[in-house]
Design an enzyme around this catalytic site. Structure first.
Site, PDB file in Angstrom:
ATOM      1  N   GLU A  18      -6.858  -0.485  -7.589  1.00 29.96           N
ATOM      2  CA  GLU A  18      -6.153  -0.007  -8.809  1.00 29.96           C
ATOM      3  C   GLU A  18      -5.096   0.662  -8.456  1.00 29.96           C
ATOM      4  O   GLU A  18      -3.868   0.886  -9.220  1.00 29.96           O
ATOM      5  CB  GLU A  18      -7.216   0.755  -9.694  1.00 29.96           C
TER       6      GLU A  18
ATOM      7  N   HIS B 280      -3.000  -0.203  -6.115  1.00 29.99           N
ATOM      8  CA  HIS B 280      -1.711  -1.341  -5.932  1.00 29.99           C
ATOM      9  C   HIS B 280      -1.430  -1.796  -7.467  1.00 29.99           C
ATOM     10  O   HIS B 280      -0.191  -2.147  -7.768  1.00 29.99           O
ATOM     11  CB  HIS B 280      -2.309  -2.474  -4.891  1.00 29.99           C
TER      12      HIS B 280
HETATM   13  P1  AMP Z   1      -0.301  -0.719   1.156  1.00 30.40           P
HETATM   14  O1  AMP Z   1      -0.922  -2.056   1.024  1.00 30.40           O
HETATM   15  O2  AMP Z   1      -1.278   0.338   1.843  1.00 30.40           O
HETATM   16  O3  AMP Z   1       0.845  -0.711   2.153  1.00 30.40           O
HETATM   17  O4  AMP Z   1       0.321  -0.145   0.029  1.00 30.40           O
HETATM   18  C1  AMP Z   1       1.293  -0.923  -1.024  1.00 30.40           C
HETATM   19  C2  AMP Z   1       1.776  -0.028  -1.967  1.00 30.40           C
HETATM   20  O5  AMP Z   1       0.857   0.642  -2.874  1.00 30.40           O
HETATM   21  C3  AMP Z   1       2.407   1.428  -1.390  1.00 30.40           C
HETATM   22  O6  AMP Z   1       3.737   1.723  -2.064  1.00 30.40           O
HETATM   23  C4  AMP Z   1       1.565   2.234  -1.485  1.00 30.40           C
HETATM   24  O7  AMP Z   1       1.956   3.713  -1.772  1.00 30.40           O
HETATM   25  C5  AMP Z   1       0.892   1.982  -2.971  1.00 30.40           C
HETATM   26  N1  AMP Z   1      -0.436   2.598  -2.769  1.00 30.40           N
HETATM   27  C6  AMP Z   1      -1.530   2.419  -2.316  1.00 30.40           C
HETATM   28  N2  AMP Z   1      -2.574   3.758  -2.518  1.00 30.40           N
HETATM   29  C7  AMP Z   1      -2.101   3.908  -3.562  1.00 30.40           C
HETATM   30  C8  AMP Z   1      -2.782   4.867  -4.886  1.00 30.40           C
HETATM   31  N3  AMP Z   1      -3.866   5.167  -4.558  1.00 30.40           N
HETATM   32  N4  AMP Z   1      -1.947   5.062  -5.629  1.00 30.40           N
HETATM   33  C9  AMP Z   1      -0.701   4.658  -6.066  1.00 30.40           C
HETATM   34  N5  AMP Z   1      -0.223   3.700  -5.312  1.00 30.40           N
HETATM   35  C10 AMP Z   1      -0.750   3.410  -4.153  1.00 30.40           C
END
Ligand code: AMP
Length: 288
Positions: free
Chosen positions: A43, A45
């Site tokens: 959620e 993402h």
């Molecule tokens: P990642 O797949 O971990 O590289 O994350 C992709 C994007 O989703 C990045 O901009 C993260 O900061 C964002 N993201 C990951 N977890 C969360 C979360 N719990 N709340 C909000 N955004 C998130």
């Protein structure tokens, strides 16, 4: 039939093709939002996808587990890659275009250039994970080239990463607007993360102590405590009592910077990183 062909949405694996799709949409007057991810969507993402869908005519999500931001001893190989499920979630959300490049598409043989971001990339995550932000800045630069969107959506969960991308956009005059969206949490406060799936049941229980420690900081400040050392001590006591001994850092920085403060005198981001077994979790919260 390949895994990708079984899904009825527009899954693009070629950099040239996604670029053409985005440019065509823009030249017909559509605004384009871009959500870069490493997949294993949750959620957190999907909140970025929702923000883009609400603001832009066309939303592109990328799913790419970027090898250059992992160091050799990190979890690149075991990083979860539930592609079918991710595509299903994106379809349900109303996102129609997903860019899923291979490593060879993003880094063809002969690629040598990398992007170094300056001092914002040095402390905290940069210190704990050398070369991590070089990998992030390099892949984000490349993704912004091949997905020339109007707006990019990142999560505040990765606070320092968002600052790195802002610096990159400013320093290279990149024609894209950054949107940083709030952290999405589990009911017990744990920040959602693809890496939470690594946690064994007892570690999953312990993990909520990260958020509790951030709330302790907030409450201590609300009760009049401004001394960072005193607040850190309370946080550390809580983490230790929950069985979390391996804390990489607790940092208090002026909001929007990586500048550490000794006194909470205005909006301050409390950032934390800790290891539970083999998993490394990060979180942050703004106080003051
Ligand atoms: P990642 O797949 O971990 O590289 O994350 C992709 C994007 O989703 C990045 O901009 C993260 O900061 C964002 N993201 C990951 N977890 C969360 C979360 N719990 N709340 C909000 N955004 C998130």
């Amino acid at each position: 039939m390949s895994e990708l062909e079984t899904i009825s949405m527009h899954v693009i694996t070629s950099a040239e093709e996604i670029c053409a799709v985005v440019l065509a949409a823009k030249s017909s007057g559509q605004s384009v939002g871009f959500v870069p991810t490493m997949g294993a969507l949750h959620e957190g993402h999907l909140s970025l996808v929702d923000a883009s869908l609400a603001e832009c005519d066309l939303t592109v999500v990328s799913i790419f587990v970027n090898p250059t931001q992992f160091s050799p001893e990190e979890d690149l190989e075991k990083y979860p890659r539930p592609l079918q499920r991710d595509l299903q979630l994106l379809t349900e959300r109303g996102c129609e275009i997903v860019f899923v490049p291979t490593a060879a598409e993003m880094y063809p043989e002969g690629v040598e250039s990398t992007v170094e971001v300056g001092s914002v990339a040095s402390p905290f995550e940069g210190a704990s994970r050398p070369h991590h932000f070089q990998g992030v800045a390099t892949v984000v630069s490349k993704l912004f080239q091949v997905v020339p969107a109007d707006r990019a959506y990142f999560g505040r969960k990765d606070y320092q990463q968002a600052l790195v991308v802002v610096q990159l956009i400013e320093d290279f005059n990149l024609p894209i607007t950054m949107r940083v969206c709030p952290i999405v949490r589990e009911p017990d406060g744990l920040a959602m993360s693809s890496r939470n799936t690594y946690l064994r049941p007892e570690q999953r229980q312990q993990a909520s102590a990260l958020w509790q420690s951030l709330r302790i900081a907030e409450q201590a400040h609300a009760a009049g405590e401004t001394d960072v050392a005193a607040i850190k001590k309370k946080m550390m006591q809580h983490l230790n009592s929950a069985g979390i001994e391996n804390v990489d850092y607790i940092a208090f920085v002026t909001d929007g910077t990586v500048q550490e403060v000794e006194t909470v005198a205005g909006p301050t981001v409390v950032a934390i990183a800790a290891r539970l077994g083999k998993s490394r979790l990060i979180d942050n919260h703004t106080i003051g």
